[in-house]
Design an enzyme around this catalytic site. Structure first.
Site, PDB file in Angstrom:
ATOM      1  N   HIS A  23      66.109   1.871  -7.207  1.00 33.45           N
ATOM      2  CA  HIS A  23      65.887   0.999  -6.053  1.00 33.45           C
ATOM      3  C   HIS A  23      66.538  -0.358  -6.291  1.00 33.45           C
ATOM      4  CE1 HIS A  23      62.963   3.801  -4.210  1.00 33.45           C
ATOM      5  NE2 HIS A  23      62.990   4.248  -5.465  1.00 33.45           N
ATOM      6  N   ASP A 120      62.197  -2.496   0.703  1.00 37.68           N
ATOM      7  CA  ASP A 120      62.372  -1.138   0.197  1.00 37.68           C
ATOM      8  C   ASP A 120      61.599  -0.128   1.044  1.00 37.68           C
ATOM      9  OD1 ASP A 120      63.188   0.163  -2.658  1.00 37.68           O
ATOM     10  OD2 ASP A 120      61.357   1.099  -1.895  1.00 37.68           O
TER      11      ASP A 120
HETATM   12  N1  UDP Z   1      61.791   9.523  -2.546  1.00 34.46           N
HETATM   13  C1  UDP Z   1      62.367   9.066  -1.413  1.00 34.46           C
HETATM   14  N2  UDP Z   1      63.443   8.280  -1.527  1.00 34.46           N
HETATM   15  C2  UDP Z   1      63.950   7.907  -2.740  1.00 34.46           C
HETATM   16  C3  UDP Z   1      63.369   8.370  -3.898  1.00 34.46           C
HETATM   17  C4  UDP Z   1      62.282   9.191  -3.764  1.00 34.46           C
HETATM   18  O1  UDP Z   1      61.914   9.343  -0.321  1.00 34.46           O
HETATM   19  O2  UDP Z   1      64.920   7.142  -2.767  1.00 34.46           O
HETATM   20  C5  UDP Z   1      60.618  10.310  -2.444  1.00 34.46           C
HETATM   21  C6  UDP Z   1      60.825  11.605  -3.014  1.00 34.46           C
HETATM   22  O3  UDP Z   1      60.614  12.501  -2.018  1.00 34.46           O
HETATM   23  C7  UDP Z   1      59.806  11.780  -4.105  1.00 34.46           C
HETATM   24  C8  UDP Z   1      58.965  10.608  -4.036  1.00 34.46           C
HETATM   25  O4  UDP Z   1      59.592   9.708  -3.168  1.00 34.46           O
HETATM   26  O5  UDP Z   1      59.000  12.878  -3.895  1.00 34.46           O
HETATM   27  C9  UDP Z   1      58.702  10.006  -5.355  1.00 34.46           C
HETATM   28  O6  UDP Z   1      59.868   9.861  -5.996  1.00 34.46           O
HETATM   29  P1  UDP Z   1      59.965   9.084  -7.315  1.00 34.46           P
HETATM   30  O7  UDP Z   1      58.649   8.496  -7.703  1.00 34.46           O
HETATM   31  O8  UDP Z   1      60.651   9.970  -8.261  1.00 34.46           O
HETATM   32  O9  UDP Z   1      60.913   7.940  -6.792  1.00 34.46           O
HETATM   33  P2  UDP Z   1      62.018   7.217  -7.611  1.00 34.46           P
HETATM   34  O10 UDP Z   1      61.308   6.320  -8.527  1.00 34.46           O
HETATM   35  O11 UDP Z   1      62.825   8.264  -8.311  1.00 34.46           O
HETATM   36  O12 UDP Z   1      62.781   6.543  -6.523  1.00 34.46           O
END
Ligand code: UDP
Ligand code: UDP
Length: 470
Positions: A23, A120
């Site tokens: 992010h 975000d």
């Molecule tokens: N997710 C999303 N967008 C993103 C990354 C993740 O919608 O950019 C969703 C995805 O479906 C996943 C959940 O958020 O099931 C949790 O993802 P994670 O905690 O791994 O997020 P990350 O930290 O990798 O962005």
């Protein structure tokens, strides 16, 4: 006119990323690109960050851009009971959400006054009342694919009820008007659990996102035309605000740390000969799978750069590489590839002419970096949005995806199979087609962010809108 006087003529934009490199990186790339478009930029930062990589990147960013205002956002303490999670990234996201009310007084003191606030995708519902109370246009930055955004935007419709009630079979497809339809088997496993906090948060955010003034996505038209149309033409959900494709956000100079061994090693390898292997910034693999990957790489006969991760958060990595791989594998690897157990500058690696293929978890930033550099991928989704991203990778011709490998921890994929698939990516007949298609995606990606490209134009128009309402 002085520089500071001149800046009063340009919009002032504040950005609030959530936790995790997946992010922070796209947010800081966007910040850099807004600075280059002569915007005044404020970035809200949180201390301490969850990972070491985040704090390093933040400090490099502000050294490179002293004209950007860093605004410290003090958070309420993290609370595992409200977050209902032990994942440190989700604990911090939950703390940011609960602390959002502290932002109004902070943001209202900024001078010149803000023209827009970009937050975000995991912070939508707590941030909308803040931008509304400050009469500030608020934008959601969705850091995954447009295809994933189609699923996100549908989570407040009957599709989500069907997911939660378990009425779908794994072989079904979701009734979301996007082509091809999204298979139920690609839905992030956490969404299938009606008690997961993530599902609850994203449902609430999906309902509220229509109150944002727009949704920014790090993608480009050629790559995700149908998903972007589906979002913008009301096929996914009525009332969505405009969706802006502004990617691929370009990797920046400030991201590069000390040029270490990987780059030196790559300089000595023939063009297109190396496979780069990484599962991103927050995916830990189990020991058994790590060793199978090692055997697969050796068995493939290709040279490789492989980033090994055994912990979700870099600060927790303790074991030495030889403890993880074991003596036998360490011996086999000698002279065949480079294995590291620390952060590498991925975009520099992908941009190196020696790199010919990328075995990746298909995190969206990694996929966009591969697209930007025109490097073909072998997608191995581990969790979350990654299967939906892998569909995009596969459909665009950027890479292969072996569906039978499932999610990361579902099965231990054997080294022999991994080696065969690497060969398929690198040398089979279909791989020359793949190489051509990936190179084409790369050309289109550069065009999109180049002068008068689709993404460049979209971002410029958005900035113009902020200028007009000032
Ligand atoms: N997710 C999303 N967008 C993103 C990354 C993740 O919608 O950019 C969703 C995805 O479906 C996943 C959940 O958020 O099931 C949790 O993802 P994670 O905690 O791994 O997020 P990350 O930290 O990798 O962005
Ligand atoms: N990354 C990197 N070096 C590493 C690991 C990751 O530069 O050793 C970067 C990668 O280039 C990408 C980001 O971290 O920009 C990871 O984001 P992605 O969405 O691919 O996956 P996530 O880490 O969120 O699962």
């Amino acid at each position: 006119m002085s520089d500071s006087g001149d800046l009063h003529l340009h919009p002032h934009v504040a950005l609030l990323p959530s936790a995790g490199m997946g992010h922070l990186t796209p947010f800081l790339r966007l910040a850099a690109s807004l600075v280059h478009q002569k915007c005044r930029v404020t970035v809200l930062t949180i201390h301490p960050s969850v990972s070491h990589a985040e704090s390093q990147l933040i400090s490099r960013f502000f050294s490179a851009f002293p004209q950007v205002t860093q605004m410290h956002f003090p958070l309420l303490p993290v609370d595992p009971s409200t977050a209902k999670s032990e994942d440190p990234f989700w604990l911090q996201r939950d703390a940011i959400r609960r602390s959002a009310y502290l932002l109004s007084p902070l943001l209202s003191t900024l001078s010149p006054p803000l023209s827009a606030l970009i937050y975000d995708e995991f912070l939508v519902s707590p941030l909308i009342p803040i931008s509304t109370s400050l009469s500030l246009p608020g934008y959601t930055f969705f850091t995954s694919s447009a295809r994933m955004c189609c699923l996100f935007a549908s989570l407040s419709t009957s599709v989500a009820d069907k997911i939660n009630s378990g009425s779908y079979r794994l072989s079904d497809h979701l009734e979301i008007q996007v082509t091809p339809p999204i298979p139920v088997s690609s839905i992030p496993p956490l969404f299938m659990n009606p008690n997961s906090i993530l599902g609850t948060i994203l449902k609430e955010d999906s309902r509220e996102v229509i109150k944002s003034n727009g949704i920014l996505i790090n993608t480009f038209e050629m790559l995700e035309q149908d998903s972007l149309d589906a979002l913008n033409k009301g096929r996914v959900r009525k009332g969505l605000p405009p969706v802006y494709a502004i990617g691929p956000l370009e990797p920046c100079e400030f991201e590069i740390g000390e040029r270490g061994l990987p780059l030196k090693w790559l300089n000595d390898q023939p063009a297109g000969s190396v496979v780069y292997v990484s599962f991103g910034s927050r995916t830990a693999s189990i020991m058994e799978q790590i060793r199978e990957i090692g055997h697969g790489l050796v068995g493939s006969g290709y040279r490789f750069i492989w980033v090994v991760k055994t912990k979700e958060v870099d600060r927790d990595e303790e074991e030495e590489l030889h403890e993880v791989l074991g003596h036998e594998l360490m011996q086999k690897i000698q002279g065949k590839g480079l294995v590291v157990k620390h952060w590498v500058d991925q975009s520099e690696i992908l941009g190196h002419k020696a790199v010919g293929g990328f075995l990746s978890h298909s995190g969206w930033n990694s996929s966009m970096e591969a697209a930007y550099h025109g490097v073909r991928m072998l997608a191995w989704p581990q969790h979350g949005d990654q299967k939906i991203n892998a569909e995009v990778v596969e459909m665009s011709g950027l890479g292969l995806w072996v569906r039978s490998w499932g999610w990361g921890h579902e099965v231990v994929v054997k080294g022999e199979e991994i080696g065969e698939r690497i060969k398929e990516m690198m040398e089979s007949e279909s791989s020359s087609l793949l190489r051509v298609e990936a190179a084409h995606v790369g050309e289109e990606a550069r065009k999109a962010v180049g002068v008068c490209g689709s993404s460049e134009t979209t971002l410029k128009e958005l900035i113009q809108e902020w200028n007009d309402i000032k």
